[in-house]
Enzyme design. Structure first.
Site, PDB file in Angstrom:
ATOM      1  N   ARG A 156      -4.933   2.861 -16.034  1.00 45.91           N
ATOM      2  CA  ARG A 156      -5.070   3.631 -14.794  1.00 45.91           C
ATOM      3  C   ARG A 156      -5.761   4.998 -14.994  1.00 45.91           C
ATOM      4  O   ARG A 156      -6.636   5.336 -14.218  1.00 45.91           O
ATOM      5  CB  ARG A 156      -3.717   3.804 -14.099  1.00 45.91           C
ATOM      6  CG  ARG A 156      -3.037   2.476 -13.739  1.00 45.91           C
ATOM      7  CD  ARG A 156      -1.867   2.627 -12.793  1.00 45.91           C
ATOM      8  NE  ARG A 156      -2.324   2.982 -11.463  1.00 45.91           N
ATOM      9  CZ  ARG A 156      -2.230   4.170 -10.940  1.00 45.91           C
ATOM     10  NH1 ARG A 156      -1.672   5.158 -11.609  1.00 45.91           N
ATOM     11  NH2 ARG A 156      -2.693   4.399  -9.736  1.00 45.91           N
ATOM     12  N   TYR A 163      -9.202   4.989 -12.929  1.00 46.50           N
ATOM     13  CA  TYR A 163      -9.181   5.715 -11.642  1.00 46.50           C
ATOM     14  C   TYR A 163      -9.052   7.220 -11.820  1.00 46.50           C
ATOM     15  O   TYR A 163      -8.914   7.945 -10.829  1.00 46.50           O
ATOM     16  CB  TYR A 163      -7.979   5.275 -10.784  1.00 46.50           C
ATOM     17  CG  TYR A 163      -7.735   3.796 -10.710  1.00 46.50           C
ATOM     18  CD1 TYR A 163      -8.608   2.957 -10.030  1.00 46.50           C
ATOM     19  CD2 TYR A 163      -6.601   3.240 -11.298  1.00 46.50           C
ATOM     20  CE1 TYR A 163      -8.356   1.594  -9.957  1.00 46.50           C
ATOM     21  CE2 TYR A 163      -6.348   1.876 -11.224  1.00 46.50           C
ATOM     22  CZ  TYR A 163      -7.232   1.067 -10.559  1.00 46.50           C
ATOM     23  OH  TYR A 163      -6.985  -0.279 -10.479  1.00 46.50           O
ATOM     24  N   GLY A 173       0.766  -1.241   0.000  1.00 43.95           N
ATOM     25  CA  GLY A 173       0.000   0.000   0.000  1.00 43.95           C
ATOM     26  C   GLY A 173       0.796   1.289   0.000  1.00 43.95           C
ATOM     27  O   GLY A 173       0.218   2.378  -0.113  1.00 43.95           O
ATOM     28  N   PRO A 204       4.768  -5.192  -0.547  1.00 38.85           N
ATOM     29  CA  PRO A 204       4.782  -4.003  -1.396  1.00 38.85           C
ATOM     30  C   PRO A 204       4.759  -4.363  -2.879  1.00 38.85           C
ATOM     31  O   PRO A 204       5.383  -5.340  -3.293  1.00 38.85           O
ATOM     32  CB  PRO A 204       6.131  -3.355  -1.044  1.00 38.85           C
ATOM     33  CG  PRO A 204       6.995  -4.515  -0.672  1.00 38.85           C
ATOM     34  CD  PRO A 204       6.103  -5.537  -0.021  1.00 38.85           C
ATOM     35  N   GLY A 205       4.030  -3.596  -3.659  1.00 35.49           N
ATOM     36  CA  GLY A 205       4.036  -3.791  -5.108  1.00 35.49           C
ATOM     37  C   GLY A 205       4.469  -2.499  -5.769  1.00 35.49           C
ATOM     38  O   GLY A 205       5.571  -2.370  -6.299  1.00 35.49           O
ATOM     39  N   ARG A 206       3.588  -1.510  -5.673  1.00 35.19           N
ATOM     40  CA  ARG A 206       3.809  -0.224  -6.340  1.00 35.19           C
ATOM     41  C   ARG A 206       5.114   0.449  -5.901  1.00 35.19           C
ATOM     42  O   ARG A 206       5.822   1.027  -6.713  1.00 35.19           O
ATOM     43  CB  ARG A 206       2.630   0.698  -6.020  1.00 35.19           C
ATOM     44  CG  ARG A 206       2.621   1.975  -6.808  1.00 35.19           C
ATOM     45  CD  ARG A 206       1.567   2.944  -6.265  1.00 35.19           C
ATOM     46  NE  ARG A 206       0.293   2.364  -5.976  1.00 35.19           N
ATOM     47  CZ  ARG A 206      -0.754   2.348  -6.816  1.00 35.19           C
ATOM     48  NH1 ARG A 206      -0.645   2.898  -7.998  1.00 35.19           N
ATOM     49  NH2 ARG A 206      -1.897   1.794  -6.462  1.00 35.19           N
ATOM     50  N   CYS A 242     -11.711   2.844 -29.377  1.00 33.94           N
ATOM     51  CA  CYS A 242     -13.005   3.445 -29.680  1.00 33.94           C
ATOM     52  C   CYS A 242     -13.832   3.675 -28.425  1.00 33.94           C
ATOM     53  O   CYS A 242     -14.898   3.077 -28.247  1.00 33.94           O
ATOM     54  CB  CYS A 242     -13.748   2.533 -30.649  1.00 33.94           C
ATOM     55  SG  CYS A 242     -12.715   2.160 -32.054  1.00 33.94           S
ATOM     56  N   GLU A 243     -13.333   4.481 -27.541  1.00 36.99           N
ATOM     57  CA  GLU A 243     -14.074   4.852 -26.328  1.00 36.99           C
ATOM     58  C   GLU A 243     -13.597   6.235 -25.922  1.00 36.99           C
ATOM     59  O   GLU A 243     -12.394   6.507 -25.975  1.00 36.99           O
ATOM     60  CB  GLU A 243     -13.733   3.910 -25.164  1.00 36.99           C
ATOM     61  CG  GLU A 243     -14.083   2.491 -25.407  1.00 36.99           C
ATOM     62  CD  GLU A 243     -14.636   1.782 -24.177  1.00 36.99           C
ATOM     63  OE1 GLU A 243     -15.063   2.467 -23.218  1.00 36.99           O
ATOM     64  OE2 GLU A 243     -14.646   0.551 -24.201  1.00 36.99           O
TER      65      GLU A 243
HETATM   66  N1  LLP Z   1      -1.295  -7.077  -0.743  1.00 31.97           N
HETATM   67  C1  LLP Z   1      -2.580  -7.220  -1.112  1.00 31.97           C
HETATM   68  C2  LLP Z   1      -3.412  -8.193  -0.407  1.00 31.97           C
HETATM   69  C3  LLP Z   1      -3.091  -6.450  -2.154  1.00 31.97           C
HETATM   70  O1  LLP Z   1      -4.366  -6.597  -2.505  1.00 31.97           O
HETATM   71  C4  LLP Z   1      -2.264  -5.521  -2.823  1.00 31.97           C
HETATM   72  C5  LLP Z   1      -2.778  -4.696  -3.910  1.00 31.97           C
HETATM   73  C6  LLP Z   1      -0.921  -5.410  -2.421  1.00 31.97           C
HETATM   74  C7  LLP Z   1      -0.472  -6.206  -1.364  1.00 31.97           C
HETATM   75  C8  LLP Z   1       0.063  -4.472  -3.066  1.00 31.97           C
HETATM   76  O2  LLP Z   1      -0.311  -3.161  -2.909  1.00 31.97           O
HETATM   77  P1  LLP Z   1       0.690  -1.961  -3.343  1.00 31.97           P
HETATM   78  O3  LLP Z   1       1.902  -2.049  -2.459  1.00 31.97           O
HETATM   79  O4  LLP Z   1       1.034  -2.161  -4.760  1.00 31.97           O
HETATM   80  O5  LLP Z   1      -0.120  -0.734  -3.127  1.00 31.97           O
HETATM   81  N2  LLP Z   1      -4.643  -1.393  -9.803  1.00 31.97           N
HETATM   82  C9  LLP Z   1      -4.538  -0.382  -8.772  1.00 31.97           C
HETATM   83  C10 LLP Z   1      -3.907  -0.920  -7.508  1.00 31.97           C
HETATM   84  C11 LLP Z   1      -4.637  -2.119  -6.964  1.00 31.97           C
HETATM   85  C12 LLP Z   1      -3.985  -2.724  -5.742  1.00 31.97           C
HETATM   86  C13 LLP Z   1      -4.586  -4.044  -5.420  1.00 31.97           C
HETATM   87  N3  LLP Z   1      -4.003  -4.716  -4.316  1.00 31.97           N
HETATM   88  C14 LLP Z   1      -3.778   0.813  -9.323  1.00 31.97           C
HETATM   89  O6  LLP Z   1      -3.390   0.792 -10.490  1.00 31.97           O
HETATM   90  O7  LLP Z   1      -3.636   1.832  -8.647  1.00 31.97           O
END
Ligand code: LLP
Length: 416
Positions: free
Chosen positions: A312, A316, A239, A274-276, A345-346
């Site tokens: 995105r 969003y 997050g 962490p992802g983002r 086409c949107e």
């Molecule tokens: N753990 C769980 C259980 C999650 O559902 C997620 C993301 C993460 C970790 C990783 O979160 P991050 O560190 O990346 O914030 N598509 C959206 C973001 C969706 C996130 C879904 N879950 C976007 O493009 O902003």
């Protein structure tokens, strides 16, 4: 920090000109900086070194095998949410004991496969799912580890589509519900309920909601302890927000300083997802200007990448900085306001609206910044468009880590 920078007036990824990459590999093209993604991983690792958490990179952010492999080599684990991501984890040779598995809708096949692989634990999101995992584990004659995902009912202060910790969201189990489950834990003979999990949302730029959620679970852990219910793990989710525009998000170090004392108090082994934070600013989407179109009311810059490549903005209303890969000299004198749109086409197919940017002409390349996370992984074949190629840059080398799709790929599974 990221390794996409102008030298003179040309945009570079590490030591390579982005324009050269666009010419060589064509567009739309995802370009990643190896150094940036590793640097982001190491920033988190070092901020939290005192408690040495298992950092399970969230595969959904960008699931390319080369990226998974690079992070696994640094010691990362993986946070997965589907059988497909389990398969990727296996292909990237992630040790099973470094895999955690969330999702509100795991199927029987997915559960069996993950038990078979011997993952570290499932993050369980409902009582029904818990019963089902117990039943499947029993059939396989296995004891499986699970963590209960708690819905702490906190406001993450982010876009409502990516806020997951309010009690009205579909995720996790409320504290009372979790307590009842833990009291009955002996009934689940094939489960070892070994931890708790929270993930309150994504692109969170302030530590306060994290602190609030962790305080809630940490009090809960103390309550459980006092009743002789001992746990082993606390998974604090992902997050962490990043800079797309004018945000000033907490750094890894500030985040760590705020929460380490709370985490230490739990006495549990910490997992984070962490992802983002790792991938967001480690990647860009390069597109080419096809046409400049003037209408009585607007100016449109029509590019060769659209919502199927990067959804995105459409989904969003997300902001991504858009920069010319060759900055026009005296750019300030030649600013323009335009919508940057794709070929789909949107009317929702835009990368930016009413954006003030340097003037560009047909044939120029543009870099859509901050596209490393939830860019390619959310791309689709809508309008029967071929998904983009992905390139990884390591210093002065660029390697294709996913080939551009072909028309044959589009119809591969279709039967006439
Ligand atoms: N753990 C769980 C259980 C999650 O559902 C997620 C993301 C993460 C970790 C990783 O979160 P991050 O560190 O990346 O914030 N598509 C959206 C973001 C969706 C996130 C879904 N879950 C976007 O493009 O902003």
């Amino acid at each position: 920090m990221h390794d996409f920078k102008y030298k003179k007036n040309k945009l570079y990824c590490e030591n390579i000109k982005v324009e050269d990459l666009a010419k060589k590999f064509s567009t739309p093209l995802y370009v990643y900086s190896y150094h940036t993604l590793i640097d982001h991983y190491l920033k988190l690792e070092s901020a939290f070194s005192e408690i040495n958490p298992l950092i399970c990179y969230s595969v959904k952010a960008n699931s390319n095998l080369s990226i998974l492999k690079a992070l696994i080599a640094q010691g990362a684990g993986l946070d997965i949410v589907s059988g497909g991501e389990l398969f990727r984890a296996q292909k990237a040779a992630c040790p099973a004991q470094r895999i955690v598995y969330a999702s509100v809708g795991k199927t029987d096949q997915e559960i069996s496969a993950a038990i078979g692989r011997g993952i570290l634990f499932f993050n369980v999101e409902s009582l029904a799912e818990l019963k089902n995992i117990n039943r499947i584990a029993q059939g396989l004659n296995k004891i499986t580890r699970v963590a209960i995902r708690i819905n702490p009912d906190v406001e993450a202060k982010t876009h409502k589509y990516i806020s997951t910790g309010k009690i009205t969201n579909k995720f996790g189990i409320d504290l009372d519900g979790a307590y009842k489950i833990l009291l009955l834990r002996a009934k689940f003979k094939n489960l070892n309920i070994c931890g708790l999990h929270i993930h309150i949302g994504s692109q969170i730029t302030r530590s306060a909601p994290f602190v609030q959620a962790i305080k809630k679970v940490s009090n809960f852990i103390q309550r459980l302890k006092s009743q002789g219910i001992a746990l082993e793990y606390l998974n604090i989710g992902g997050g962490l927000g990043i800079i797309y525009d004018q945000e000033a998000p907490q750094t890894a170090q500030i985040y760590a300083n705020e929460i380490i004392p709370l985490l230490k108090k739990t006495g549990l082994k910490i997992i984070m997802e962490p992802g983002r934070f790792i991938m967001g600013n480690a990647g860009i989407l390069v597109v080419k200007v096809l046409y400049i179109k003037h209408t009585p009311k607007k100016k449109f810059i029509i590019v060769d990448g659209g919502m199927n490549d990067l959804i995105r903005p459409a989904l969003y209303g997300a902001y991504h900085q858009i920069l010319p890969v060759r900055y026009p000299l005296n750019a300030k004198r030649y600013m323009q306001k335009a919508d940057i749109v794709g070929p789909i086409c949107e009317s929702g197919d835009f990368l930016a609206k009413e954006r003030l940017m340097a003037k560009v002409k047909e044939g120029d390349y543009l870099a859509v910044m901050g596209a490393g996370a939830y860019g390619f992984s959310m791309s689709s074949n809508y309008n029967s468009r071929l998904r983009a190629a992905e390139v990884m840059v390591v210093k002065d080398k660029a390697v294709v880590i996913r080939k551009r799709e072909t028309c044959e790929d589009l119809i591969r599974n279709e039967i006439i």
